[in-house]
Design a protein around this motif. Structure first.
Motif, short mmCIF file in Angstrom:
data_model
loop_
_atom_site.label_atom_id
_atom_site.label_comp_id
_atom_site.label_asym_id
_atom_site.label_seq_id
_atom_site.Cartn_x
_atom_site.Cartn_y
_atom_site.Cartn_z
N LYS A 248 -5.19 -14.44 -7.61
CA LYS A 248 -6.17 -13.89 -6.84
C LYS A 248 -6.13 -12.41 -6.78
N PRO A 249 -7.23 -11.52 -6.54
CA PRO A 249 -7.22 -10.02 -6.24
C PRO A 249 -6.46 -9.72 -5.05
N VAL A 250 -5.72 -8.70 -5.11
CA VAL A 250 -4.93 -8.27 -3.81
C VAL A 250 -5.99 -7.75 -2.70
N LYS A 251 -5.78 -8.45 -1.65
CA LYS A 251 -6.75 -8.09 -0.39
C LYS A 251 -5.61 -7.71 0.87
N THR A 252 -4.68 -8.50 0.82
CA THR A 252 -3.84 -8.20 2.00
C THR A 252 -2.24 -8.17 1.02
N ILE A 253 -1.37 -7.43 1.62
CA ILE A 253 0.10 -7.48 1.13
C ILE A 253 0.98 -7.82 2.09
N LEU A 254 1.34 -9.06 1.98
CA LEU A 254 2.26 -9.77 3.22
C LEU A 254 3.69 -9.36 2.81
N TYR A 255 4.31 -8.29 3.67
CA TYR A 255 5.54 -7.93 3.46
C TYR A 255 6.31 -8.46 4.68
#
Length: 337
Positions: free
Chosen positions: A187-194
């Motif tokens: 999937k495209p990067v929309k949110t980076i869950l760090y």
């Protein structure tokens, strides 16, 4: 001095560390075998797959005949079954190494340590784990060290442990923090869950660099003591922004939406998922910075293999089918090099 019999058995060749190590060994002229439950479906250039399972001692011993190294890079998927499966699989590898005279190569983890007590770890740092996974990892290394002792009924098995931080790379598995949090495969990067706190350092290891390091050590394993440990520094993200920034650049995000992993929900979700239950135990490693000291490795090899971060992140995302923008000419040149 180099190894004369360049035959390797890789357990876990369809995974991240095993696959990259197998590929690196092939590049360096080794004959590489691997076990697979269904060899007809396993594909890795230059690797011969044999039918077998790491839990089947006879299959492992048979596959290791004539080998000079055994790469033990096999783990239960999704952290499931660690308590009952991990040590028996290692015991099978030890038995195979004893029968063939091979040296065992084991990928080590930082989970053996208390991150609150040791912000920097080297090969002599005391191992004191507070998690189930960490305690099992300590037991694994203790068994290898005992098997390498010069005396005793079960002595004489050589081994090498290469310890690194959290893995990422084109062959990243669902066990990795990168593929289960920072991006979503396919999937495209929309949110980076760090997972980490803002401003906190974290150690990462690019899988192809780990594979190359293992292969270089394998070339010179006869120069090592019976039991050897090395630490791999890898990518030290001093404040948690380097990885996020590289992902954002690869996805052409000017203002990436970065959210923190909801740690509070994991214990509840862990009631229904063993994978999430094991992941929730790793919280201390995202609340305390823990860096690996690699002076011993550099002294032996002359350098630590290191791919530029932007190149590594782009390759990782492409391997996970995460869309990336066209690379700049300088990045293309770095990848080719």
């Amino acid at each position: 001095m180099t190894v004369q019999n360049r035959i390797a058995l890789v357990l876990g060749a369809t995974g991240g560390v095993g696959g990259e190590t197998a590929a690196a060994l092939v590049r360096r002229g080794w004959t590489v075998r691997a076990l697979a439950r269904d060899p007809g479906k396993a594909r890795l250039a230059g690797v011969t797959f044999l039918k077998g399972d790491a839990l089947d001692r006879e299959a492992v011993v048979a596959a290791a005949q004539g080998a000079s190294i055994i790469v033990h890079a096999v783990n239960p998927p999704g952290y499931r079954g660690w308590k009952t499966l991990v040590l028996p699989m290692l015991d099978n590898t030890i038995a195979a190494a004893r029968a063939s005279g091979a040296r065992i190569l084991l990928p080590g983890t930082i989970y053996n340590y208390d991150p609150a007590a040791h912000p920097v770890i080297d090969e002599a740092t005391p191992q004191r784990a507070h998690t189930r996974k960490g305690k099992i990892r300590i037991a694994m290394e203790a068994r290898l060290e005992a098997a390498a002792a010069p005396e005793g009924e079960k002595a004489g098995v050589r081994s090498l442990i290469l310890r690194a931080g959290d893995y990422f790379g084109p062959r990243s598995t669902a066990n990795s923090w990168f593929a289960s949090g920072l991006v979503t495969p396919g999937k495209p990067v929309k949110t980076i869950l760090y997972p980490g706190d803002k401003g906190l350092g974290h150690a990462w290891a690019y899988l192809p660099d780990i594979g190359e390091t293992f292969a270089r050590l394998a070339d010179r394993e006869v120069e090592l003591p019976a039991f050897a440990r090395f630490h791999f520094e890898g990518v030290w993200d001093a404040d948690g922004t380097a990885m996020v920034g590289a992902i954002a650049r690869a996805a052409s995000l000017k203002r990436p939406n970065v959210r923190q992993l909801p740690w509070g929900l994991l214990p509840v979700a862990g009631l229904f998922s063993e994978t999430l239950r094991e992941l929730s135990e790793m919280k201390p490693f995202w609340r305390h910075a823990l860096r690996l000291e690699n002076r011993k490795l550099v002294a032996f090899l002359g350098e630590e293999p290191r791919t530029p971060l932007d190149v590594a992140i782009r390759a990782t995302m492409q391997g996970l089918d995460v869309p990336v923008v066209e690379a700049s000419p300088s990045l293309k040149l770095s990848r080719a090099a």
